[in-house]
Scaffold this motif. Sequence first.
Motif, PDB file in Angstrom:
ATOM      1  N   MET A 176     -32.457  13.894  11.575  1.00  0.00           N
ATOM      2  CA  MET A 176     -34.082  14.263  11.370  1.00  0.00           C
ATOM      3  C   MET A 176     -34.169  15.841  11.087  1.00  0.00           C
ATOM      4  SD  MET A 176     -37.452  13.431  13.492  1.00  0.00           S
ATOM      5  CE  MET A 176     -36.864  11.721  13.816  1.00  0.00           C
ATOM      6  N   SER A 177     -34.882  16.020  10.113  1.00  0.00           N
ATOM      7  CA  SER A 177     -35.251  17.349   9.982  1.00  0.00           C
ATOM      8  C   SER A 177     -36.263  17.755  10.853  1.00  0.00           C
ATOM      9  CB  SER A 177     -35.705  17.855   8.433  1.00  0.00           C
ATOM     10  OG  SER A 177     -37.133  17.126   8.145  1.00  0.00           O
ATOM     11  N   GLU A 178     -36.499  19.272  10.733  1.00  0.00           N
ATOM     12  CA  GLU A 178     -37.651  19.912  11.580  1.00  0.00           C
ATOM     13  C   GLU A 178     -39.226  19.369  11.204  1.00  0.00           C
ATOM     14  OE1 GLU A 178     -37.161  23.856  11.443  1.00  0.00           O
ATOM     15  OE2 GLU A 178     -35.254  23.999  12.514  1.00  0.00           O
ATOM     16  N   THR A 179     -39.285  18.872  10.018  1.00  0.00           N
ATOM     17  CA  THR A 179     -40.502  18.220   9.613  1.00  0.00           C
ATOM     18  C   THR A 179     -40.713  16.983   9.766  1.00  0.00           C
ATOM     19  OG1 THR A 179     -39.527  17.716   7.322  1.00  0.00           O
ATOM     20  CG2 THR A 179     -40.400  20.075   7.548  1.00  0.00           C
ATOM     21  N   GLY A 180     -39.745  16.314  10.485  1.00  0.00           N
ATOM     22  CA  GLY A 180     -39.868  14.890  10.928  1.00  0.00           C
ATOM     23  C   GLY A 180     -39.359  13.982   9.889  1.00  0.00           C
ATOM     24  N   VAL A 181     -38.949  14.603   8.808  1.00  0.00           N
ATOM     25  CA  VAL A 181     -38.448  13.685   7.743  1.00  0.00           C
ATOM     26  C   VAL A 181     -36.945  12.963   8.176  1.00  0.00           C
ATOM     27  CG1 VAL A 181     -37.598  13.647   5.343  1.00  0.00           C
ATOM     28  CG2 VAL A 181     -39.695  14.748   5.878  1.00  0.00           C
ATOM     29  N   ILE A 182     -36.707  12.031   7.746  1.00  0.00           N
ATOM     30  CA  ILE A 182     -35.320  11.266   7.923  1.00  0.00           C
ATOM     31  C   ILE A 182     -34.617  11.203   6.841  1.00  0.00           C
ATOM     32  CG2 ILE A 182     -34.202   9.101   9.084  1.00  0.00           C
ATOM     33  CD1 ILE A 182     -36.254   8.935  11.378  1.00  0.00           C
ATOM     34  N   LYS A 183     -33.579  11.538   6.754  1.00  0.00           N
ATOM     35  CA  LYS A 183     -32.516  11.301   5.511  1.00  0.00           C
ATOM     36  C   LYS A 183     -31.731  10.139   5.906  1.00  0.00           C
ATOM     37  CE  LYS A 183     -32.543  16.016   3.614  1.00  0.00           C
ATOM     38  NZ  LYS A 183     -31.731  17.328   3.525  1.00  0.00           N
ATOM     39  N   CYS A 184     -31.564   9.144   4.989  1.00  0.00           N
ATOM     40  CA  CYS A 184     -30.770   7.977   5.403  1.00  0.00           C
ATOM     41  C   CYS A 184     -30.321   7.289   4.087  1.00  0.00           C
ATOM     42  CB  CYS A 184     -31.689   7.061   6.240  1.00  0.00           C
ATOM     43  SG  CYS A 184     -33.022   6.318   5.336  1.00  0.00           S
ATOM     44  N   LYS A 185     -29.676   5.952   4.205  1.00  0.00           N
ATOM     45  CA  LYS A 185     -29.326   5.517   2.989  1.00  0.00           C
ATOM     46  C   LYS A 185     -30.359   4.444   2.705  1.00  0.00           C
ATOM     47  CE  LYS A 185     -25.162   7.307   2.753  1.00  0.00           C
ATOM     48  NZ  LYS A 185     -24.553   8.073   1.399  1.00  0.00           N
ATOM     49  N   ALA A 186     -30.551   4.086   1.309  1.00  0.00           N
ATOM     50  CA  ALA A 186     -31.170   2.786   0.764  1.00  0.00           C
ATOM     51  C   ALA A 186     -30.743   2.248  -0.350  1.00  0.00           C
ATOM     52  CB  ALA A 186     -32.888   3.328   0.645  1.00  0.00           C
ATOM     53  N   ALA A 187     -31.043   0.967  -0.511  1.00  0.00           N
ATOM     54  CA  ALA A 187     -30.717   0.506  -1.912  1.00  0.00           C
ATOM     55  C   ALA A 187     -31.995   0.657  -3.042  1.00  0.00           C
ATOM     56  CB  ALA A 187     -30.285  -0.809  -1.795  1.00  0.00           C
TER      57      ALA A 187
END
Length: 379
Positions: A1-12
């Motif tokens: 998770m970034s400091e802004t609360g955004v989560i980077k993840c995998k998606a189709a």
Amino acid sequence: MSETGVIKCKAAVAWEQGKPLTIEDVEVAPPKVHEVRIKIVASGVCHTDQEYLTGKGMKFRPFPLVLGHEAAGIVESVGPEVTTFSPGDKVIPLFLPQCGECEQCLSPKTNLCRKNWANAQAGVMADGTSRISYKGQQVYQFLGVSSLSQYTVVADTSLAKIRSDAPLDKVCLLGCSVSTGYGAAINAAKVEENSSCAVFGLGAVGLAAIMGCKAAKANRIIGVDVDPEKFNKAKLFGATDCLNPKEHTNKTIQEVLLDMTNGGVDYALVCVGSPVVMTSAFESTRDGLGTCVIVGWSETDAISVKVEKILMGRTLKGTYFGDWKSVDGVPKLVDDYMNKKLKLDEFITNNLPLEKVNVAFEDMKNGKGICTVINLWPE
């Protein structure tokens, strides 16, 4: 998770109609007011996802989008004013909300809550934007869910909290197919003891409808499908007879059913999106008493019904999500599964990682298997 609360993840991600999905690194924004961010553990792949991807019988929704609306997961975080969920809760996201306040929710006659309905159909949240993006580009959320992503955000009125010991890779099927078919028999048709039933289409929804007919103690349950390989599975769920329309070239399937049942079935449940099959099913019901329930999904097709068939006392109706009040109904269905009153394991014929999601779509297109469960977090 970034400091802004955004989560980077995998998606189709589906980029356009008719093209395979691609696995991308997306960003999932934190939940806003009355929203919940979920870690999706397992997702089914439903015919509605496939039909939208192919454009068959579906209204247009914008691309790119993340498909998937049948899933189970764990609450990661909650937005402001969310009072009924906490991080760590096991949940099933819902493509049909239940706000508990609108006229539809307050009526015992319908489950069709309209909270944020138009926005969810358009692939956005209540504020008109999606919580999923790819390199700064908005990615739309299918039916307000988008479960083919490791994380997603849904409205708190579109989420069911379930018991903590429920296996998420099984109960995910209660997010759509099994609940829909089972409820079509129990709630919409209101199948009665010692009645006769015909179920058209023996995919996951149809098998669940057969299970519902059996639970209602129907004494004759006839499964109808053009694929005889599905017949053994149908009998496992409670079918007493199975018919392949292709084997009856001299009669329509409704004529065959009328002959078999001495005038027609009491209940017909149509679990495919074909208007021709819908007409056949309606005409297979009994004069004066017959009820036909349309379960298979189509947004653009029309069916042909002879007025005389209606005048002779038949009932034709539809159901959405098996007539369950979603937030209230799904946890009870999970309990039924845990108490061995409801089958789920028997529906699952394959488990795949997210990277192989296109295999699941191809298998569905070719009629291979019943349900494929996508594991969003392979070990």
